[in-house]
Structure formats: C-alpha cells, structure tokens
Scaffold this motif. Structure first.
Motif, mmCIF file in Angstrom:
data_model
loop_
_atom_site.group_PDB
_atom_site.id
_atom_site.type_symbol
_atom_site.label_atom_id
_atom_site.label_comp_id
_atom_site.label_asym_id
_atom_site.label_seq_id
_atom_site.Cartn_x
_atom_site.Cartn_y
_atom_site.Cartn_z
ATOM 1 N N VAL A 27 0.836 -1.204 0.000
ATOM 2 C CA VAL A 27 0.000 0.000 0.000
ATOM 3 C C VAL A 27 0.874 1.258 0.000
ATOM 4 O O VAL A 27 0.527 2.270 -0.617
ATOM 5 N N ALA A 28 2.025 1.206 0.671
ATOM 6 C CA ALA A 28 2.937 2.348 0.649
ATOM 7 C C ALA A 28 3.434 2.626 -0.769
ATOM 8 O O ALA A 28 3.538 3.793 -1.189
ATOM 9 N N ILE A 29 3.747 1.569 -1.533
ATOM 10 C CA ILE A 29 4.167 1.762 -2.920
ATOM 11 C C ILE A 29 3.024 2.330 -3.752
ATOM 12 O O ILE A 29 3.224 3.179 -4.634
ATOM 13 N N LEU A 30 1.806 1.881 -3.484
ATOM 14 C CA LEU A 30 0.642 2.472 -4.152
ATOM 15 C C LEU A 30 0.580 3.968 -3.891
ATOM 16 O O LEU A 30 0.415 4.771 -4.829
ATOM 17 N N HIS A 31 0.711 4.374 -2.629
ATOM 18 C CA HIS A 31 0.676 5.800 -2.302
ATOM 19 C C HIS A 31 1.835 6.536 -2.974
ATOM 20 O O HIS A 31 1.668 7.649 -3.482
ATOM 21 N N ARG A 32 3.014 5.922 -2.963
ATOM 22 C CA ARG A 32 4.204 6.574 -3.516
ATOM 23 C C ARG A 32 4.044 6.868 -5.001
ATOM 24 O O ARG A 32 4.459 7.929 -5.488
ATOM 25 N N SER A 34 1.146 6.895 -6.816
ATOM 26 C CA SER A 34 -0.196 7.306 -7.241
ATOM 27 C C SER A 34 -0.194 8.641 -7.974
ATOM 28 O O SER A 34 -0.957 8.831 -8.926
ATOM 29 N N PHE A 35 0.658 9.571 -7.576
ATOM 30 C CA PHE A 35 0.650 10.879 -8.210
ATOM 31 C C PHE A 35 1.217 10.809 -9.623
ATOM 32 O O PHE A 35 0.845 11.596 -10.494
ATOM 33 N N GLY A 36 2.133 9.858 -9.854
ATOM 34 C CA GLY A 36 2.731 9.731 -11.179
ATOM 35 C C GLY A 36 1.715 9.356 -12.244
ATOM 36 O O GLY A 36 1.755 9.884 -13.363
ATOM 37 N N GLY A 152 2.338 -2.833 -5.448
ATOM 38 C CA GLY A 152 1.700 -1.541 -5.249
ATOM 39 C C GLY A 152 1.672 -0.697 -6.506
ATOM 40 O O GLY A 152 0.740 0.102 -6.711
ATOM 41 N N GLN A 153 2.679 -0.864 -7.385
ATOM 42 C CA GLN A 153 2.666 -0.131 -8.653
ATOM 43 C C GLN A 153 1.555 -0.634 -9.556
ATOM 44 O O GLN A 153 0.979 0.144 -10.331
ATOM 45 N N VAL A 154 1.275 -1.932 -9.481
ATOM 46 C CA VAL A 154 0.160 -2.462 -10.265
ATOM 47 C C VAL A 154 -1.162 -1.849 -9.787
ATOM 48 O O VAL A 154 -2.029 -1.491 -10.594
ATOM 49 N N LEU A 155 -1.299 -1.704 -8.473
ATOM 50 C CA LEU A 155 -2.524 -1.099 -7.939
ATOM 51 C C LEU A 155 -2.695 0.338 -8.401
ATOM 52 O O LEU A 155 -3.823 0.787 -8.655
ATOM 53 N N SER A 156 -1.597 1.074 -8.499
ATOM 54 C CA SER A 156 -1.711 2.462 -8.963
ATOM 55 C C SER A 156 -1.897 2.543 -10.471
ATOM 56 O O SER A 156 -2.561 3.454 -10.974
ATOM 57 N N GLY A 174 -9.541 9.112 -2.499
ATOM 58 C CA GLY A 174 -10.272 8.744 -1.285
ATOM 59 C C GLY A 174 -10.224 7.244 -1.038
ATOM 60 O O GLY A 174 -10.084 6.795 0.111
ATOM 61 N N SER A 175 -10.300 6.451 -2.109
ATOM 62 C CA SER A 175 -10.189 5.001 -1.967
ATOM 63 C C SER A 175 -8.800 4.601 -1.491
ATOM 64 O O SER A 175 -8.653 3.695 -0.657
ATOM 65 N N ALA A 176 -7.773 5.281 -2.023
ATOM 66 C CA ALA A 176 -6.411 5.009 -1.565
ATOM 67 C C ALA A 176 -6.265 5.323 -0.078
ATOM 68 O O ALA A 176 -5.609 4.579 0.668
ATOM 69 N N ALA A 177 -6.883 6.413 0.365
ATOM 70 C CA ALA A 177 -6.835 6.761 1.786
ATOM 71 C C ALA A 177 -7.526 5.700 2.632
ATOM 72 O O ALA A 177 -7.026 5.302 3.695
#
Length: 432
Positions: A27-32, A34-36, A152-156, A174-177
């Motif tokens: 999940v941390a990698i998803l957050h990292r 996500s903005f990209g 996590g990159q796949v999730l983003s 919001g879902s990521a949060a």
C-alpha cells in the motif's frame, strides 16, 4: 535463533506477521506512485505546469530520503509495529487531503505526509524480517519483501487509473486513503512486539554515529555502492513515479489503458529480474561492477532507440524499453551489496544509508530537469511528443556522471583491496 517458533509462536504465525508487513509496504508503494499516474489530471485540477507537478514528486522524495536516518533511530526505540501503523495512517491522511484539494498548498502538504509515512514503512518491514526470522532466511525474505512490494505499482497503474477515469479524482484518492486506514488497523491488530530474547533496543552516541559515518564514507567500496545506486535506479524511478505514464500517453499517443498495461509489464519485469540479478551477484561477486555497467548499457541503449524513432514508436520497441528500464531497480540493489561486503557489521546500516542517497539524488535531478524541459518546449500545458523526446534526453548527462563515478570508485576500491592485508575478510566467503 530469533524467530517466532523459539518464542512460543509457530512458523505460520511468523509468516503471517511478515505478510501483514508486506501488505503495508504494498500500500505504501501504491501511495508513492499514485501521483505519477495522475500527472495529466493533476495538471488540469491544480492548473499547474510540468515543473510544478515535478516539484510534488521531488518534495515527496526529499522528505523520504531526509527521514531515513531519523526513522532508523525511531525504529530502534519504538519497534516496527508502531512505525508501520504510524506510517500507514500518515499516508492515508495525505491521500485524504489530496482527494479533496483543489489548491496547490494543501496538495503539497498531502505529498509531504505521504513521503513521511512512506519513509517509515519499508525499513520497519525489514525490522520485522530481522527480528522474527532465523539468520539463514533473512536474505531470501528481504528479497521477497522488495519484490512483492512492487505489486503496489500495479494497484496504482490499473485500479487507481480506472477510478481516475471513472468516478474521478476524489473517488480515486479517497479510496487510496481508505485502503491506508485499513492496513493501519490491520497492522495495529496483528503485529506483535519483538520476542523477549531479541535483546534491548540498540543505542548509539552521537560521536559513535559520526565516526561510523566518516569511516563508511571514506571507504571507496561504499562510494562505489553509492554511484551504482545513482546510475541504475534513476531512470526507472523517474519513469514509474512521475513521467512514464504522461510520456506514454502524450509522447507516444497510447491510450491510458495501454499505458497502464505497459506500466504493469514494467512492474512484472522488475519482480522477475530481481532474483536472476541476485543470483548473478552471488555467483560472480567479483564481477558486480560489470553487471552494473551492462544494465546501464541496456537501459541507455533502449532509450536511445526509442528517442531516435519518430513517435509513435512501434509497440514492440516500447515493450523492450520497459523491460530494459525495469532492470534498473534490481540493479540498484547491487549498491547495497557493496555496502554490506566492504563494511564491518557495526557500520553497515550507515553505509547502506549513504548508498541509498545516490539513487534518490539522481531521480530528483532527473524529474526536475524533465519538468523544466517540458515547460520550456510545450505550449501551455500540452506536452508534445517533441518536447518529451528532448526532455528524456537529459538522462544522458546523469548516465555519464554515474558511469564516471562507478569507474573511478571501482579503481579506488581495487587499490584499497590490493594494499589492505585484511581485504579478503571484507568479502563474502563466496567471493573469496
């Protein structure tokens, strides 16, 4: 033997603890990242230029890198459980703030929170590995942690992008949060403190820390690790974290779905190549620098072929590019192997921290330079294919500096080994 079985637990319980930690890292990698994948939407939402958008990721990485040493100190005193829970909730709060932000100031604050929480996660998961697993399993489990975290990159790249182009920005972030809060609660409920025989927390005086830092830096093997991390990591990090998705869509004319597919291929290739590169490092430890230079050559060659081809490039060539760029992440891990084999155990953490700076510095510089070139060459906020070709070309300068650093410090390290009577003791038995 420091594992759960010795302290009343079962091997299954130990793997369960590790699984919760890996979930937090995913999940941390998803957050990292996500903005990209939301770079184009972010430009419209915040009415921001490419340089401004790049500064978001630069700030996030600066916070991540700047907190590594303080996080390590807190981990020794608070333990992995509190750090993982705190990191998950910090990142969730940042994503929630970003979900409802329409102005730049709160969006910047949101990415700072994400960077801070991200900085607390991976090192804490490794703390779980080192505490609960027997020594013979730690290297393998550490590699598995890094590989699985890339999910996590796949999730983003897939569900988050689908939410962005469906319900929209607020629903996506919001879902990521919400996922971050869920992982934080899971970690709070499932993770345990260190076993009773793990020993007291490590303490160190400021003077000892300073001496270790100086000694680690002065060893050319540590600096060889830094330049290795510098020259291998930056291209993949820049691609995955900020400019890859916009480049594939605006620079190569791919649909968002096809761009997401290529980013997924990038992640899968990173996961698949990691064990293979690790095997080569273990099999040929005295040829690690040649492996590094080979990875750089493959990376630079693929980019040269794509940028030399008028866009849109053939689909097969973009796949080759993604596969070659994916080698950089596992290749950067060779830098940590230098830190481990050229430093005694009491300063390997310090040496690893020095090495870790290299890739982040190179990534920050590259992300900023690409943003500045795009701003200079693109009319308004529309990124043209020609602007992207020029922007990605700035990597050549980073590769040149990095390769020179590797060659110079490799020569110094070889001289140090040659004149140091105790040099064989600094290498692993397999190397000897």
């Amino acid at each position: 033997m420091r594992n759960g079985a010795k302290n009343g637990g079962t091997p299954r319980a130990v793997w369960g603890l590790w699984g919760v930690g890996v979930a937090a890292y995913v999940v941390a990698i998803l957050h990292r990242t996500s903005f990209g994948v939301a770079g184009i939407e972010a430009g419209d939402r915040f009415d921001a230029s490419a340089g401004t958008l790049a500064s978001f990721t630069v700030l996030q990485l600066l916070v991540y890198a700047g907190l590594q040493i303080p996080v390590g100190l807190m981990l020794d005193r608070l333990g992995p459980r509190r750090m993982i829970v705190g990191g998950a909730l910090l990142m969730a709060s940042g994503q929630a703030l970003l979900a409802f932000s329409t102005q730049l100031a709160p969006a910047v604050a949101a990415r700072v929170l994400v960077g801070a929480g991200d900085a607390m996660t991976f090192i804490s998961v490794l703390g779980i590995v080192g505490t609960w697993f027997p020594a013979r399993r730690i290297p393998v489990v550490t590699q598995l942690t890094g590989i699985l975290g890339q999910a996590g990159q796949v999730l983003s790249a897939v569900p988050l992008v689908a939410l962005l182009h469906g319900p929209g920005w607020t629903a996506a972030f919001g879902s990521a949060a919400g996922l971050g809060v869920l992982v934080g609660v899971l970690a709070l409920a499932a993770l345990k403190e260190a076993p009773r025989d793990a020993g007291p927390p490590t303490t160190a005086t400021f003077g000892a820390l300073r001496r270790d830092l100086v000694a680690a830096w002065l060893h050319p093997g540590t600096r060889l690790g830094l330049w290795t991390h510098f020259v291998t990591q930056f291209s993949g990090t820049t691609f995955a974290l900020m400019w890859g998705f916009p480049y594939l869509v605006s620079g190569q004319g791919l649909s968002p779905a096809r761009a997401s597919t290529l980013l997924t291929v990038f992640v899968l290739a990173t996961m698949a190549s990691g064990p293979f590169i690790g095997h080569l490092v273990a099999r040929f430890p005295l040829r690690r620098s040649w492996l590094v230079l080979g990875i750089v050559a493959a990376n630079a060659g693929a980019w040269a072929a794509v940028l030399a081809c008028p866009p849109p490039a053939p689909a097969w060539l973009l796949v080759v590019l993604v596969l070659c760029v994916a080698l950089g992440g596992p290749g950067s891990m060779i830098g940590f192997d230098y830190a481990r084999t050229f430093n005694p155990p009491e300063r390997q953490g310090t040496a690893t921290g020095i090495v870790n700076v290299g890739g982040f510095v190179a990534s920050l510089i590259t992300i900023l330079l690409i943003g500045l070139v795009l701003d200079a060459l693109s009319p308004g906020k529309e990124f043209t294919p020609e602007a992207f070709r020029a922007a990605w070309s700035v990597q050549a300068l980073i590769w040149l500096v990095g390769v020179c650093g590797v060659l110079r410090t490799r020569a110094l390290a070889r001289r140090r080994v040659a004149r140091d009577a105790a040099a064989p003791a600094s290498l692993e038995p397999s190397a000897r």
